[in-house]
Design a protein around this motif. Structure first.
Motif, short mmCIF file in Angstrom:
data_model
loop_
_atom_site.label_atom_id
_atom_site.label_comp_id
_atom_site.label_asym_id
_atom_site.label_seq_id
_atom_site.Cartn_x
_atom_site.Cartn_y
_atom_site.Cartn_z
N LYS A 120 9.13 -6.89 2.45
CA LYS A 120 9.21 -5.73 1.54
C LYS A 120 9.33 -6.14 0.08
CE LYS A 120 14.24 -5.37 2.06
NZ LYS A 120 15.36 -4.53 2.52
N TRP A 121 9.82 -7.36 -0.18
CA TRP A 121 9.95 -7.81 -1.56
C TRP A 121 8.60 -8.16 -2.18
CZ3 TRP A 121 14.32 -6.13 -2.86
CH2 TRP A 121 15.44 -6.24 -2.05
N LYS A 122 7.58 -8.30 -1.37
CA LYS A 122 6.27 -8.65 -1.91
C LYS A 122 5.71 -7.51 -2.76
CE LYS A 122 1.64 -10.19 -0.61
NZ LYS A 122 0.89 -9.13 -1.29
N LYS A 123 5.82 -6.31 -2.23
CA LYS A 123 5.30 -5.12 -2.90
C LYS A 123 3.83 -5.33 -3.28
CE LYS A 123 9.85 -3.66 -4.43
NZ LYS A 123 10.72 -3.26 -5.54
N GLU A 124 3.50 -5.21 -4.56
CA GLU A 124 2.11 -5.33 -5.01
C GLU A 124 1.82 -6.70 -5.61
OE1 GLU A 124 -0.08 -3.06 -4.34
OE2 GLU A 124 1.44 -1.73 -3.50
N GLY A 125 2.79 -7.59 -5.61
CA GLY A 125 2.60 -8.88 -6.24
C GLY A 125 1.97 -9.90 -5.32
N THR A 126 1.97 -11.14 -5.75
CA THR A 126 1.41 -12.23 -4.97
C THR A 126 2.46 -12.80 -4.03
OG1 THR A 126 2.03 -13.89 -6.62
CG2 THR A 126 -0.11 -12.79 -6.90
N TRP A 127 2.00 -13.63 -3.08
CA TRP A 127 2.94 -14.28 -2.17
C TRP A 127 3.81 -15.29 -2.90
CZ3 TRP A 127 4.32 -12.41 2.24
CH2 TRP A 127 3.43 -11.62 2.98
#
Length: 396
Positions: A120-127
């Motif tokens: 869930k911490w990924k959201k819309e960002g990169t890995w």
């Protein structure tokens, strides 16, 4: 006729190089073009063994050469998946020079180190951003590794105000519940559950289910000799003991006639052992189960869900289908995720190590992370729940 090292086949040369420590391997890989080619070949990868020897060292001490290994072009990039998965959080954060990896390599690092619920911490960002940091409502960015390190070394709960845990009910359903992280104590929460189920007079037992690098999964339940099958929680036993998997003969088990302190021995109508659950696909557990790799268990649970010899896999403390003292799990079972700090695994008293109160009482045992349905599905994919309920109630 004398045979030189460079006259050997490349596979043998790689085996010889893998027995060196990292400092020596860095030096040897620069002695000739052939040795450099062998050291930098990903399919041979003589770096893996010395790296694993360092990361799995029980003392926790790392070679100084590991700190800036990322600047060495002879080190294949996929070794960093092992380092970022198994390395200590504080070492990766404050001492090591991290490499530039591809997006799919950062994804592999994330999935192998952290619980699936942390996606869930990924959201819309990169890995890479998900592995190193996560976004807060404010403009600041906090690293996720630093978040784990900070929470396991302090009592701060600002980054996770509510802690989620799962309760397996004896009717086959399960509830995903939460409590304030600042006041969350699984012993206190489970005592309230025992009061609601008329089990407050029985002792609470805790079992270490599996340990990962930053967190370990603990189950709290009640062992007793029930008068009827109505109170038996079949899912509690299935959660701890996958159907068809046994402890093996590496270590002795607790005699079934030696009930531990706090057990309910007043009942004269103890049930017979429940029937063994057989999986319909076959009799060989290795045809059914696969060792867990995402996330990757610690060395003490390396063969999970199979039994891992060594003394720290204490899911099997009884004989055959019964727990120690010939008892069974009754009433609800609480499952929670405990953050691992520097003192978490130190003995906390006269209690048996890695079971019961030793898991929950003592220094480094007061910080917990949230557990999700996705985490439970990865840890116990064989567990079939009748109903998954978010919050209290029966889910009707």
């Amino acid at each position: 006729m004398t045979t030189t090292l460079e006259a050997l086949p490349v596979e043998l040369v790689a085996d010889v190089l893998s027995e060196l420590d990292i400092t020596s391997l860095v030096t040897v890989s620069s002695l000739s073009r052939r040795l450099r080619a062998v050291a930098s070949e990903p399919s041979l990868n003589p770096w893996r063994r010395p790296i694993l020897r360092i990361l799995l060292n029980p003392s926790g001490e790392y070679e100084p050469a590991l700190r800036h290994l990322s600047v060495r072009q002879t080190v294949p990039r996929h070794n960093w998946v092992e380092i970022l998965t198994l390395g200590r959080a504080e070492y990766l954060l404050f001492e090591m020079t991290l490499p530039n990896l591809k997006e799919e390599e950062w994804e592999e690092c994330f999935l192998r180190r952290f619980l699936p619920g942390w996606v869930k911490w990924k959201k819309e960002g990169t890995w890479k951003a998900a592995f190193l940091k996560y976004g807060l409502p404010r403009a600041c960015l906090c690293r996720i590794l630093h978040r784990v390190y900070h929470r396991s070394h302090s009592s701060c709960t600002a980054e996770e105000a509510w802690t989620h845990y799962i309760v397996l009910n004896r009717n086959g359903s399960a509830n995903l519940l939460d409590a304030s992280s600042r006041n969350y104590n699984p012993l206190t929460v489970f005592h309230e559950i025992k009061l609601q189920n008329n089990l407050a007079h029985l002792m609470t037992h805790a079992r270490l289910v599996i340990e990962f690098k930053d967190v370990r999964i603990i189950a709290l339940g009640v062992l007793s000799k029930p008068r009827s099958s109505f109170s038996i929680n079949s899912n509690a036993r299935l959660f701890l003991h996958p159907p068809g998997i046994t402890k093996g003969e590496e270590e002795e088990t607790v005699p079934s006639d030696a009930a531990s302190e706090g057990s309910d021995t007043s009942s004269q109508y103890a049930l017979d052992a429940p029937a063994t659950v057989r999986h319909p696909l076959g009799t060989n557990p290795k045809d059914i189960y696969r060792e867990l790799t995402h996330p990757l268990p610690s060395r003490c649970h390396a063969r999970y869900p199979f039994y891992t010899p060594g003394g720290e896999d204490k899911r099997w403390l009884g004989t055959e289908e019964l727990e120690e003292g010939g008892r069974q799990w009754v009433g609800p079972m609480l499952i929670t995720a405990q953050l691992i700090g520097p003192q978490t695994k130190e003995p906390a008293g006269d209690e048996p190590p890695l079971q019961d109160l030793d898991l929950l009482v003592g220094p480094g045992r007061s910080q917990y992370a949230s557990l999700s349905w996705a985490d439970l599905a990865v840890i116990a994919p064989w567990l079939e729940l009748g109903q998954k309920v978010n919050g209290i109630g029966l889910g009707h």
